[in-house]
Each structure stands twice: as structure tokens, then as C-alpha cells.
Design an enzyme around this catalytic site. Structure first.
Site, PDB file in Angstrom:
ATOM      1  N   GLU A  35       0.826  -1.213   0.000  1.00 39.26           N
ATOM      2  CA  GLU A  35       0.000   0.000   0.000  1.00 39.26           C
ATOM      3  C   GLU A  35       0.861   1.264   0.000  1.00 39.26           C
ATOM      4  O   GLU A  35       1.171   1.807   1.057  1.00 39.26           O
ATOM      5  CB  GLU A  35      -0.950   0.026   1.205  1.00 39.26           C
ATOM      6  CG  GLU A  35      -1.869   1.232   1.199  1.00 39.26           C
ATOM      7  CD  GLU A  35      -2.839   1.271   2.370  1.00 39.26           C
ATOM      8  OE1 GLU A  35      -3.646   2.222   2.422  1.00 39.26           O
ATOM      9  OE2 GLU A  35      -2.792   0.374   3.226  1.00 39.26           O
ATOM     10  N   LYS A  59      -2.449  -2.170  -3.148  1.00 36.26           N
ATOM     11  CA  LYS A  59      -3.530  -1.316  -2.628  1.00 36.26           C
ATOM     12  C   LYS A  59      -3.138   0.153  -2.842  1.00 36.26           C
ATOM     13  O   LYS A  59      -2.535   0.778  -1.980  1.00 36.26           O
ATOM     14  CB  LYS A  59      -3.797  -1.589  -1.146  1.00 36.26           C
ATOM     15  CG  LYS A  59      -4.943  -0.737  -0.585  1.00 36.26           C
ATOM     16  CD  LYS A  59      -5.369  -1.175   0.800  1.00 36.26           C
ATOM     17  CE  LYS A  59      -6.485  -0.264   1.319  1.00 36.26           C
ATOM     18  NZ  LYS A  59      -7.062  -0.727   2.599  1.00 36.26           N
TER      19      LYS A  59
END
Length: 366
Positions: free
Chosen positions: A189, A231
Site C-alpha cells: 500500500e 492497494k
């Protein structure tokens, strides 16, 4: 076929690939319920509830017991450490509760963002020192995937090359490798915060740059890409941008273009964060992303926290008599995002003002 890396056996690679593919099953996404104790303070205070361990447990129990339809739309749940070891009223561990529903338990393993020396207001993520031992224990206790959040900011001086290199190395050389060696699929992420005055084109360019650094590091450290998920943020203009607001279609095209230029096709899926968008905007933009024509070799789905939970939390208001109604709201948001993840969302005529309210928090931290 096994990869060239000698760090994982074929059996380990097969398990990681299987978990990653299961998480991005068509029409399903991730419920991000990994808010830290500090973040939950903001959530619970918004409904006049004290931020106690029991209130946090009751709220997560509400989410995880939403009903038999939950697993039609939700493939996995990311949990905070406290939540991962909590139980239902009748003593069943949340991990077991989710597994019984066919939902994959995941765990947030980073310990938050701290200032990075030698930069202008940039940060790095802590939590690497004992990560190997923690991953081994989480895997033993039922986790199948993990999440590690790093943060970039867009300004006239950022992101700096120093931050780009540090964050990419942080995600690739240590976090992702350690997770995979312990049987956990790493969700990578590299969030670019929506704060700032930048236009859509600059947001796209910075996203492409961040992705290039991240995947260079992942490849350099022999991370098994088929056993990872990304992500990222959607590509948007900054919250303080004063020009014409980009359309959903504009955001969809800019986002897919950035992914095409930076994400290898070996990656099974992209699970977007909502980044402070309203619930409805997060759904509309996900739908627009999936409607972009052209090469899209990855699943494009959701890993939403606030964009799945905000209306649900407001409906609950901390009252037992509202639990069923709040769960209906959660299931509805999960269902519409399921449709958006396959490009079949047509808009929500029943969406109320709460679903259209911006969830942006400046310099947001988890």
C-alpha cells in the site's frame, strides 16, 4: 512454474498465489477494519460513544456478523492487532467467525508513519524490527494476508527521491519478503494522500513514479509477484485543486493508465483504497475504472474502510436496537461495490446524504 527465486518453495508459491487469487475473486473485495485505537477514537466519538475496548469489539462484531450475504461481496477482512484476537459475545474468535463464512482473515502489520529525517514533512513506516516473529505468529493464529501502509504527499517539493527510495525499499525488500516467507500474502500500500492543490495529470504522473519505484524494489528483492496484491489510491486531483473537477470517467482513465504503465501483469489484483472519498464517489469511481476499455490484466476491486463503514456506523449510533439496520446498510454498500468491481454499477437512487458526504481527513493517518 516456480520463480527463479530460491527464497520460496513451489509449495509456498502455490499457497500464496491461491490466497491472492481468492481475495480478488470476481465481484468481491476487502473490508478494511484495521483502524488503530486512535483512529477508532474519531469514529466512535462521532456517534457519541466512548472509545473503549468493549465498544470497539461490539462494533467489529456488528460488521463481522452482518449476515449470510456478507461473503457474497467480501472476500477478506483486514484487522488491527486488537481486533484479530477479540471474540464474539459467545466466545468465538473473530478469525474463526470469518473463516466459517468463507472470508479470509488478514492483519495490519505496520506500526504507523513517523517523520523521515532529511525530508520536508515526509514520513516512513515503522514496524520492521520484529516483523518476522509477528508474521509467523499471525499465520499460526489464522491470518492469510497482511497489509503495510506507506504514505506519499504531493507538493512542490514532494515526493522526494529520498522518500521514493525509502518507501519502496520498506515495502519491497523487507515487508513483502518477510510476509511471503511466513505464508502471508503481502498487500503493498503506497498511498498518495489526496491533500494538495495538484491537478489530475500531476496526480497521475506521481502515481506512475511511485509505482515504478515500488515494483523496481519488489523485483530487485525477488518478491513473488503472483503472491502479492497492490492497494493504491485512485488517481484524483488534490482536495484543494481549484480547477474543474474531473469526472468519474476522467478518474477511471487516469487511474487505469497509471496502472498500465507501472504494474506488472503478474500481479493478480489491485484493491483500491477509498482515500477519503464519499461512499458514493468511491463506488462510482471504482465502476468507472472497471469500465475503461483496453488492457487490464489484474482484478480491479476494493479494499475500503470508511467508504464501506461510514453510513453503517452512523446508523448504529452505539445502540443495540440499531444493529440490524446498520448491518443492512453495510451489506448494501458491500453489494454496490461488488457491482462496481465488475463495472456493472448504475448508480444508487436510494443513496442518502450520508453516502454522498466527503470522508476526507487532512493528512490522514491510521
Amino acid at each position: 512454474m516456480a520463480s527463479y527465486s530460491q527464497f520460496l518453495t513451489k509449495a509456498q508459491e502455490d499457497e500464496l498465489r491461491s490466497i491472492a487469487n481468492a481475495i480478488v475473486t470476481p465481484g468481491k473485495g476487502i473490508l478494511a477494519a484495521d483502524e488503530s485505537t486512535g483512529s477508532m477514537d474519531k469514529r466512535l466519538n462521532s456517534i457519541g460513544l466512548e472509545n473503549t475496548e468493549e465498544n470497539r469489539r461490539k462494533y467489529r462484531q456488528l460488521l463481522f456478523t452482518a449476515g449470510a450475504d456478507l461473503n457474497k461481496y467480501i472476500s477478506g477482512v483486514i484487522m488491527f492487532h486488537e481486533t484479530f484476537y477479540q471474540k464474539t459475545d459467545d466466545g468465538k474468535p473473530f478469525t474463526a467467525l470469518l473463516q466459517e463464512q468463507g472470508i479470509i482473515p488478514g492483519i495490519k502489520v505496520d506500526k504507523g508513519v513517523v517523520p523521515m529525517a532529511g525530508t520536508i514533512g515526509e514520513g516512513t513506516t515503522q514496524g520492521l524490527d520484529d516483523l518476522n516473529a509477528r508474521c509467523a505468529q499471525y499465520k499460526k493464529d489464522g491470518a492469510q494476508f497482511a497489509k503495510w501502509r506507506c504514505v506519499h504527499k504531493i507538493s512542490s517539493t514532494t515526493p522526494s527521491v529520498t522518500a521514493l527510495k525509502e518507501i519502496a525499499s520498506n515495502l519491497g525488500s523487507r515487508y513483502a519478503s518477510i510476509c511471503q516467507q511466513n505464508g502471508l500474502v503481502p498487500i503493498v500500500e503506497p498511498e498518495i494522500l489526496p491533500d494538495g492543490e495538484h491537478c489530475l495529470a500531476r496526480g497521475q504522473k506521481i502515481t506512475e513514479t511511485v509505482l515504478s519505484y515500488v515494483y523496481h524494489a519488489l523485483n530487485e528483492h525477488h518478491v513473488f509477484l503472483e503472491g502479492t496484491l497492490l492497494k493504491p489510491n485512485m488517481v484524483t486531483s488534490g482536495q484543494s485543486f481549484t480547477g474543474e473537477k474531473p469526472s468519474n470517467a476522467d478518474i477511471g482513465l487516469a487511474t487505469v493508465t497509471a496502472l498500465q504503465r507501472g504494474v506488472p501483469s503478474a500481479v493478480p489484483g489491485v484493491v483500491f483504497l477509498s482515500g477519503g472519498q464519499s461512499e458514493e464517489d468511491a463506488t462510482l469511481n471504482l465502476n468507472a475504472i472497471n469500465q475503461v476499455s483496453g488492457k487490464k490484466p489484474w482484478a480491479l476491486t476494493f479494499s475500503y474502510g470508511r467508504a464501506l463503514q461510514a453510513s453503517c456506523l452512523a446508523k448504529w449510533a452505539g445502540k443495540d436496537e440499531n444493529i440490524a439496520a446498520a448491518q443492512e446498510v453495510l451489506l448494501h454498500r458491500a453489494q454496490v461495490n461488488s457491482l462496481a468491481s465488475v463495472g456493472k454499477y448504475t448508480g444508487d437512487a436510494s443513496a442518502d446524504a450520508a453516502a454522498s458526504q466527503s470522508l476526507f481527513v487532512a493528512n490522514h493517518s491510521y
